[in-house]
Design an enzyme around this catalytic site. Structure first.
Site, PDB file in Angstrom:
ATOM      1  NE  ARG A 214      -3.817  -2.199   0.156  1.00 17.68           N
ATOM      2  CZ  ARG A 214      -3.525  -3.377  -0.437  1.00 17.68           C
ATOM      3  NH1 ARG A 214      -2.466  -3.496  -1.225  1.00 17.68           N
ATOM      4  NH2 ARG A 214      -4.334  -4.405  -0.284  1.00 17.68           N
TER       5      ARG A 214
ATOM      6  CB  CYS B 123      -8.866  -1.067   4.814  1.00 14.64           C
ATOM      7  SG  CYS B 123      -9.658  -2.658   4.538  1.00 14.64           S
TER       8      CYS B 123
ATOM      9  CD  GLU C  21      -5.078   0.644   3.127  1.00 17.17           C
ATOM     10  OE1 GLU C  21      -4.845  -0.355   3.838  1.00 17.17           O
ATOM     11  OE2 GLU C  21      -5.752   0.597   2.082  1.00 17.17           O
TER      12      GLU C  21
END
Ligand SMILES: Cc1cc2nc3c(=O)[nH]c(=O)nc-3n(C[C@H](O)[C@H](O)[C@H](O)COP(=O)(O)OP(=O)(O)OC[C@H]3O[C@@H](n4cnc5c(N)ncnc54)[C@H](O)[C@@H]3O)c2cc1C
EC number: 1.3.1.98
Length: 314
Positions: A184, A234, A304
């Site tokens: 990510r 998320c 995130e």
């Protein structure tokens, strides 16, 4: 004499509006950003600039870099929480008009504003495999390249062959070797850079096989993630060897609420906007969840999602 960075308000605002208005047809003052992000929270942008062509994008970005004007890039706004105070800078939105897709053998080249699910469908129709994981990720290609978006054990780093990126010293073609990809993340998250286009390397398969895998993964997503209420996907990165959602669930976080923000009952790593959430609610809930998990497991979760604008320190 060294050049001073230009402040947008109050001195530079009129200049920025005039200059950007010359090179880009769509420049909006005080635009509420909640309309442009999936969470549906956040205050206004000083200026929202929406280039609709490659030429407009290049002219806007060149001016911003040359004048050292602070700016923030937004794709589909599905991985951000924007402060209730908004963003005291220029927001550059990359979407419609910068979404051309070109297929060439087993390679797909698309502009940064192309929708990732649309791109996945276009590839599937041609029997090209590699983007099935992306069919359910609400992202622009640019945002997905920057975030190394992924699902079902796959991620953008497996398919990105190159990215055309605008930087302060000009245009660069970055390859996986220079994109610094990891879970990510990419180097593009650490430096001033605007992704304009990317080329993806896919594999030849059949549209039937690609479609079947895509449908299986879309069905899995629908069964395991909240579909409907506004969210940003998320919230926390998965800690090494574990899942943030599992830890939050076991710590008793599901259903926890601050104002209009609630930890999803379907997937504990999602915070959903039940209707009237503010960005302050979302961030306060993130702190609460983090404290819960830290107390129970001694694990500090890292966000995130990207917090844009000014927030109170924890
Ligand atoms: C319901 C839901 C499900 C999701 N599922 C997943 C999932 O399965 N996997 C996953 O990885 N993510 C998922 N996400 C999160 C999100 O879709 C991804 O992070 C996606 O990559 C964000 O793309 P975007 O265009 O919305 O970027 P934005 O949210 O607009 O921006 C994200 C970051 O990228 C930067 N950025 C965006 N475009 C550019 C550009 N052209 N040039 C330079 N910088 C840019 C922004 O400044 C920001 O820092 C989900 C989100 C939602 C709402």
């Amino acid at each position: 004499m060294p050049r001073q960075p230009m402040t947008i308000k109050p001195a530079g605002h009129a200049d920025a509006l005039r200059m950007l208005g010359r090179v880009c047809r769509e420049v909006r003052e005080g635009e509420p950003l909640r309309k442009h992000v999936s969470f549906r929270v956040g205050g206004p942008a000083d200026l929202l600039v929406v280039p609709r062509s490659r030429e407009e994008l290049r002219a806007v970005v060149t001016w911003l870099f040359t004048e050292r004007v602070p700016f923030v890039v937004l794709g589909q706004g599905s991985n951000v929480v924007i402060s209730d105070l908004g963003i005291r800078a220029i927001v550059l939105k990359i979407g419609k008009g910068l979404d051309r897709i070109t297929l060439d053998g087993d390679r797909v080249t698309a502009q940064a504003g192309a929708g990732l699910p649309h791109l996945a469908r276009a590839a599937a129709l041609q029997g090209l495999s590699g983007l099935e994981f992306a069919a359910g990720i609400p992202a622009s290609l640019g945002g997905a390249v920057v975030m190394n978006a992924g699902a079902h054990g796959h991620a953008m780093m497996e398919v990105v062959a190159s990215a055309r990126v605008l930087m302060p010293d000009g245009e660069h073609i970055l390859t996986p070797a220079t994109l610094g990809y990891a879970y990510r993340t990419s180097v593009l998250q650490q430096r001033p850079a605007v992704v304009a286009e990317a080329t993806l390397q896919l594999q030849r398969s059949t549209s039937e096989i690609v479609r079947r895998r895509t449908e299986e993964w879309l069905a899995h997503r629908a069964a395991t993630q909240p579909i409907g209420p506004p969210s940003s996907g998320c919230i926390f990165r998965n800690p090494a060897g574990d899942h943030a959602g599992r830890l939050i669930d076991l710590a008793g976080g599901k259903g926890l609420q601050v104002g209009g923000a609630q930890v999803s009952e379907v997937h504990a790593n999602y915070i959903v906007n039940t209707g009237a959430a503010s960005a302050t609610d979302v961030v306060a809930l993130m702190h609460k969840v983090n404290a819960l998990v830290a107390e129970k497991f001694g694990v500090e979760l890292e966000p995130e999602i990207k917090l844009l604008g000014e927030f109170e320190p924890a």
